[in-house]
Scaffold this motif. Structure first.
Motif, PDB file in Angstrom:
ATOM      1  N   ARG A   1       0.822  -1.210   0.000  1.00 53.61           N
ATOM      2  CA  ARG A   1       0.000   0.000   0.000  1.00 53.61           C
ATOM      3  C   ARG A   1       0.858   1.263   0.000  1.00 53.61           C
ATOM      4  NH1 ARG A   1      -5.261  -0.249   3.411  1.00 53.61           N
ATOM      5  NH2 ARG A   1      -5.418  -1.917   1.898  1.00 53.61           N
TER       6      ARG A   1
ATOM      7  N   SER B   1      -7.754   0.735   7.055  1.00 46.66           N
ATOM      8  CA  SER B   1      -9.075   1.171   7.474  1.00 46.66           C
ATOM      9  C   SER B   1      -9.427   0.519   8.811  1.00 46.66           C
ATOM     10  CB  SER B   1     -10.107   0.774   6.416  1.00 46.66           C
ATOM     11  OG  SER B   1     -10.315  -0.612   6.474  1.00 46.66           O
TER      12      SER B   1
ATOM     13  N   LEU C   1     -11.795  -1.547   9.654  1.00 40.32           N
ATOM     14  CA  LEU C   1     -12.043  -2.982   9.600  1.00 40.32           C
ATOM     15  C   LEU C   1     -10.768  -3.777   9.347  1.00 40.32           C
ATOM     16  CD1 LEU C   1     -15.488  -3.323   7.811  1.00 40.32           C
ATOM     17  CD2 LEU C   1     -14.899  -3.967  10.146  1.00 40.32           C
ATOM     18  N   GLU C   2      -9.884  -3.212   8.527  1.00 39.58           N
ATOM     19  CA  GLU C   2      -8.612  -3.900   8.281  1.00 39.58           C
ATOM     20  C   GLU C   2      -7.806  -4.001   9.558  1.00 39.58           C
ATOM     21  OE1 GLU C   2      -7.192  -3.102   3.724  1.00 39.58           O
ATOM     22  OE2 GLU C   2      -7.319  -1.387   5.074  1.00 39.58           O
TER      23      GLU C   2
ATOM     24  N   ARG D   1      -9.345  -6.657  11.674  1.00 44.20           N
ATOM     25  CA  ARG D   1      -9.057  -7.985  11.154  1.00 44.20           C
ATOM     26  C   ARG D   1      -7.639  -8.424  11.520  1.00 44.20           C
ATOM     27  NH1 ARG D   1     -10.643  -9.424   5.251  1.00 44.20           N
ATOM     28  NH2 ARG D   1      -9.599  -7.491   4.846  1.00 44.20           N
TER      29      ARG D   1
ATOM     30  N   GLU E   1     -16.660 -10.551  10.471  1.00 48.08           N
ATOM     31  CA  GLU E   1     -16.893  -9.162  10.080  1.00 48.08           C
ATOM     32  C   GLU E   1     -18.151  -8.605  10.738  1.00 48.08           C
ATOM     33  OE1 GLU E   1     -15.687  -8.216   6.232  1.00 48.08           O
ATOM     34  OE2 GLU E   1     -17.052  -6.535   6.012  1.00 48.08           O
TER      35      GLU E   1
ATOM     36  N   ASN F   1     -18.337  -5.207  12.919  1.00 39.37           N
ATOM     37  CA  ASN F   1     -19.238  -4.108  12.572  1.00 39.37           C
ATOM     38  C   ASN F   1     -20.126  -3.724  13.748  1.00 39.37           C
ATOM     39  OD1 ASN F   1     -18.652  -3.185  10.003  1.00 39.37           O
ATOM     40  ND2 ASN F   1     -19.586  -5.002   9.063  1.00 39.37           N
TER      41      ASN F   1
ATOM     42  N   THR G   1     -19.282   2.350  10.074  1.00 35.88           N
ATOM     43  CA  THR G   1     -18.991   0.989   9.627  1.00 35.88           C
ATOM     44  C   THR G   1     -18.812   0.925   8.120  1.00 35.88           C
ATOM     45  OG1 THR G   1     -21.357   0.622   9.530  1.00 35.88           O
ATOM     46  CG2 THR G   1     -20.215  -0.175  11.487  1.00 35.88           C
ATOM     47  N   ASP G   2     -19.117   2.023   7.436  1.00 38.55           N
ATOM     48  CA  ASP G   2     -19.089   1.980   5.979  1.00 38.55           C
ATOM     49  C   ASP G   2     -17.864   2.663   5.390  1.00 38.55           C
ATOM     50  OD1 ASP G   2     -19.839   4.346   7.003  1.00 38.55           O
ATOM     51  OD2 ASP G   2     -21.390   4.782   5.506  1.00 38.55           O
ATOM     52  N   ARG G   3     -16.892   3.008   6.244  1.00 45.36           N
ATOM     53  CA  ARG G   3     -15.718   3.705   5.697  1.00 45.36           C
ATOM     54  C   ARG G   3     -14.585   2.723   5.434  1.00 45.36           C
ATOM     55  NH1 ARG G   3     -14.744   9.368   8.826  1.00 45.36           N
ATOM     56  NH2 ARG G   3     -12.772   9.261   7.696  1.00 45.36           N
ATOM     57  N   SER G   4     -14.005   2.818   4.233  1.00 43.90           N
ATOM     58  CA  SER G   4     -12.895   1.922   3.923  1.00 43.90           C
ATOM     59  C   SER G   4     -11.595   2.710   3.747  1.00 43.90           C
ATOM     60  CB  SER G   4     -13.198   1.121   2.649  1.00 43.90           C
ATOM     61  OG  SER G   4     -13.410   2.019   1.595  1.00 43.90           O
ATOM     62  N   ASP G   5     -11.640   4.005   4.098  1.00 40.78           N
ATOM     63  CA  ASP G   5     -10.415   4.799   3.965  1.00 40.78           C
ATOM     64  C   ASP G   5      -9.539   4.594   5.206  1.00 40.78           C
ATOM     65  OD1 ASP G   5     -12.426   6.042   5.412  1.00 40.78           O
ATOM     66  OD2 ASP G   5     -11.408   7.980   5.294  1.00 40.78           O
TER      67      ASP G   5
END
Lengths: 224, 57, 326, 216
Positions: free
Chosen positions: A21, D92, D94-95, D98, D110, D114, D124-128
């Motif tokens: 990344r 992010s 979630l990453e 994980r 997951e 969440n 919960t909807d952000r992947s940045d």
């Protein structure tokens, strides 16, 4: 000393993903390799070198690229401030194993790039025992990675990180480098690969000894 | 201003060298002298530390 | 008050240094024969014992006498002059070569009386062989100091007592001193014996690596400010260095060809100190010097530790005083 | 019984003694407080308890349901919130979660992650990457980091320092809710945190502003 495979591979995957990344290390390393090989090429200026000298140059480039690549292993975590997070998450041995895995992968890729560039640019550099040659490069890379991983952890705790790294690594790596160069000479100029057996034994025992010691000592380096 | 004659210097060191070459025992003596100098240097350093301690108390 | 063992140490080192330097080197017929075989006409010191005090004057003014060498081999010796007090003399130390045609030992000069105690003549070394009493203990001490340093490093890791770290650091400091002395004395000697200051002989490489390790060890120590951290990391580094250094000190010099005794191509086989490789007298002096150096090392360590303890006590008092004020 | 026994902990740092002979026991069902002025060694003590620092002397015993937890297994049972813990900012939320899951050797779920994020009022909807999060959100992310594996031992170091009143109340609510089944230690100088504690240990003998109690 409990070593779980799962935490180690999780850390390894994290490092790979983080590297893909941000590409901090990869780009810089690639440029480093290109630059150092071009310095070698400039200094050679079209002359055909004796194989001994080419081998020496090859190992010099491999050593210094490893020095600039491996030093980031733990310093990066220290700079990001994530060292304590990791300390909390997993046992020291699994952290060491994960980092070692990543360094092994990094150095194998690095050495492969260096050797391929060398073979492409040095036209007269012929190898008589290709199988042995690649084996030596692989073992040499493993040796460098195994010794430098714990040293990278040591320097992450010191003040002058970048300059300290080669200073601490070189004496530890010297037996490996000497055996590696001698085995590479056999691979390039020798007629039989049996001549390299003592060197290969030395390389393998070096790797085993250094990794075992690192596992035993990593606790003391890692925990404040 | 005249520079020291290199020839003379060279000859001087040359004779010294030859002397040592011909009288091997003096090579050994030189080596003993070097070791004494090293130990003396170490002694000086300890002395300095003790002197520092004395200054403080 | 000076403790008795310090005087014993001084006398011990002094006596064995003097013995090492002053004992004459003398060869025998077998040494002479080696050179005569290849036509080398150099003079070597030979110890000769007179068999019967019958002196025959020859035409060229020299004197012929029957005798035996220090190993008991009989021969005829040619002396350049008739020495004073010949009838009472036991024998002489001669500077001689071997006359192959007449089977005679021809002396160019009488160096002195028959030495009751002498070192064997080593071809190519002569008096320079005596370096062994000074250089070899230094290089051994380098390794011993390193071991001691690592030992206290491990002790620190187990007990977390900063005194052990100080011991480890001082042992390493002395080790560095011994290492520098071994390197310098070795290279001065090499200049006269092998013709260059440095040859990259495996043993030279290994002492050089030790020098690098000591250098790296102190660089690491200077780069860490917190005492406990410094103690921990330098202990780890010295252990790490210790497990890789044997590859040099003990394996490399013996599998690679080199100039030092005990190298792979050394037909005399065996390292310097292996039994049978060295004259018994030389071995006694070497070991005695080594013992003296070990005691000297312990003494210097104890002086450093005494200074360290006082410094530490002063600092503790300073901190306590500062805390009492605030 | 689930609890921690801290025995004779001494920590020296550059020859200065930071902590001297600390002894206390914290148990499940009670909130334990560690107090003291800034710089008196609260955080050091928390780090020692959670195993980040190994102490110069002394030992800590962890017991879960009457069984001792060996030191190399403790990281599976400890959750820690502290200002010195940084998450991986290039990943992010979630990453991050994980990775924390898998490095502990747990199975990643997951759905569960969440739910945890939602409970902490985190998107919960952000992947940045979380580098863009505000300091309050980051503090809540730290809670997610600590609570994710449902630890039996929860250590909170300055848990409400970057939070507004809403956030504080939320944290206090979580502490109350969890304290019944877990062993919770809070290191704090904040009075509102301190009142949650049933028992406390003061590193330097001081207690947070007991005199400045709020009007209610």
């Amino acid at each position: 000393m409990a070593l779980a495979v799962k935490p180690a591979s999780a850390l390894f995957q994290k490092d790979v993903r983080s590297e893909l990344r941000t590409r901090y290390t990869l780009n810089a390393l690639l440029m480093f390799v290109v630059i150092s090989i071009s310095v070698v090429l400039f200094s050679v200026a079209g002359e055909t070198l004796q194989p001994e000298i080419t081998i020496g140059m090859l190992w010099i480039v491999m050593f210094f690229s490893a020095m600039s690549g491996m030093s980031r292993t733990f310093v990066a975590e220290e700079e990001k401030g994530t060292t304590m997070t990791l300390q909390l998450l997993a046992s020291p041995s699994s952290i060491y194993a994960g980092k070692l895995l990543f360094n092994l992968l990094l150095i194998v890729c690095l050495n492969a790039v260096i050797v391929v560039l060398f073979l492409l640019t040095m036209e007269k550099f012929a190898i008589s025992q290709p199988g042995l040659f690649w084996l030596v490069i692989l073992l040499g890379g493993f040796g460098i990675a195994s010794a430098t991983t714990i040293i990278a952890a040591i320097i992450a705790k010191a003040r002058t990180k970048g300059t300290l790294f080669p200073v601490l690594s070189f004496p530890i790596l010297l037996p490996l480098i000497m055996a590696g160069i001698s085995a590479t000479k056999t691979a390039v100029m020798g007629t039989t690969w049996e001549a390299a057996i003592p060197d290969l034994q030395l390389l393998v025992s070096y790797i085993v000894v250094v990794i075992t010691t690192s596992f035993l000592l990593f606790d003391y380096v890692w925990k404040d | 201003m005249t520079l020291p004659l290199p020839k003379q210097l060279a000859r001087e060191s040359r004779t010294m060298y030859e002397f040592l070459e011909q009288n091997s025992l003096f090579v050994v003596l030189t080596i003993v002298l070097i070791i004494w100098a090293g130990l003396f240097f170490y002694l000086l350093r300890i002395d300095k530390r003790v002197a520092k301690l004395e200054d403080k108390s | 008050m000076i403790k008795w063992w310090k005087i014993v140490l001084f006398v011990w080192i002094g006596v064995f240094s003097a013995l090492g330097i002053m004992t004459p080197i003398a060869g025998g017929l077998s040494d002479l024969a080696i050179f005569a075989e290849v036509g080398d006409t150099r003079l070597i010191p030979v110890a000769m014992k007179i068999a019967d005090h019958d002196l025959t004057e020859q035409e060229d003014g020299t004197f012929l006498v029957a005798g035996e060498d220090k190993y008991g081999d009989d021969a005829m010796f040619v002396l350049p002059e008739k020495p004073a007090g010949f009838s009472e003399a036991e024998g002489y130390l001669l500077d001689a070569r071997y006359d192959k045609e007449n089977h005679r030992v021809v002396a160019a000069e009488i160096l002195g009386d028959y030495p009751g105690w002498s070192f064997p003549y080593i071809p190519g070394l002569g008096e320079r062989a005596k370096i062994i009493f000074f250089h070899v203990p230094m290089s051994w001490m380098t390794v011993i100091a390193f071991l001691v340093s690592m030992w206290f490093g491990i002790k620190y890791l187990r007990k977390k007592n900063l005194i052990d770290d100080a011991k480890s650091a001082y042992a390493a400091g002395l080790g560095l001193l011994f290492c520098i002395l071994a390197t310098v004395t070795g290279s001065v000697w090499a200049q006269f014996n092998w013709g260059t200051f440095w040859n990259w002989d495996p043993r030279e490489t290994s002492i050089f690596v030790l020098l690098l390790i000591y250098g790296a060890y102190f660089t690491l120590r200077s780069a860490i400010e917190v005492d406990e951290k410094r103690a921990r990391l330098s202990a780890v580094y010295s252990i790490l260095a210790f497990v890789t250094v044997p590859f040099f000190i003990f394996i490399m010099p013996r599998i690679l060809p080199g100039l030092h005794p005990g190298s792979a191509d050394d037909v005399n086989a065996g390292p310097v100190v292996s039994s049978g490789g060295m004259d018994a007298g030389m071995r006694v002096i070497l070991y005695s010097m080594l013992l003296g150096c070990i005691v000297l090392f312990g003494w210097l360590m104890s002086i450093q530790m005494r200074v360290f303890r006082i410094t530490q006590k002063q600092e503790a008092d300073d901190i306590a005083a500062a805390e009492a004020i605030s | 019984m689930t609890g921690i026994t801290v025995k004779d902990i001494t920590q020296r740092f550059n020859r200065r003694t930071v902590l001297k002979d600390v002894n206390f026991t914290a148990e499940q069902g009670k909130v334990f407080g560690i107090t003291g002025k800034n710089g008196s060694g609260k955080s050091t003590l928390v780090k020692i308890i959670s195993g980040i620092i190994s102490p110069t002397k002394g030992s800590i015993a962890f017991t879960r349901n009457g069984e001792d937890i060996p030191s190399e297994k403790r990281h599976e049972h400890i959750g820690l919130v502290g200002p010195y813990l940084t998450l991986y900012e290039e990943f992010s939320a979630l990453e991050n979660l994980r990775f924390f899951h898998s490095i502990r050797g747990l199975k990643y779920d997951e759905q569960q992650s969440n739910e945890l994020l939602a409970r902490l009022d985190l998107p919960t909807d952000r992947s940045d990457p979380i580098a863009a999060y505000s300091s309050g959100m980051m503090q809540r992310m730290r809670f997610a980091f600590a609570l994710l594996h449902d630890p039996a031992f929860l250590f909170l170091d300055e848990p409400t320092s970057n939070l507004d009143t809403d956030g504080k109340n939320k944290v206090h609510g979580i502490v109350r809710e969890l304290s019944a089944e877990r062993c919770i230690i809070i290191a704090t100088n904040d009075y509102e945190d301190f009142v949650l504690c049933d028992d406390y240990y003061s590193v330097d003998g001081s207690v947070p502003a007991l005199l400045e109690q709020p009007a209610n």
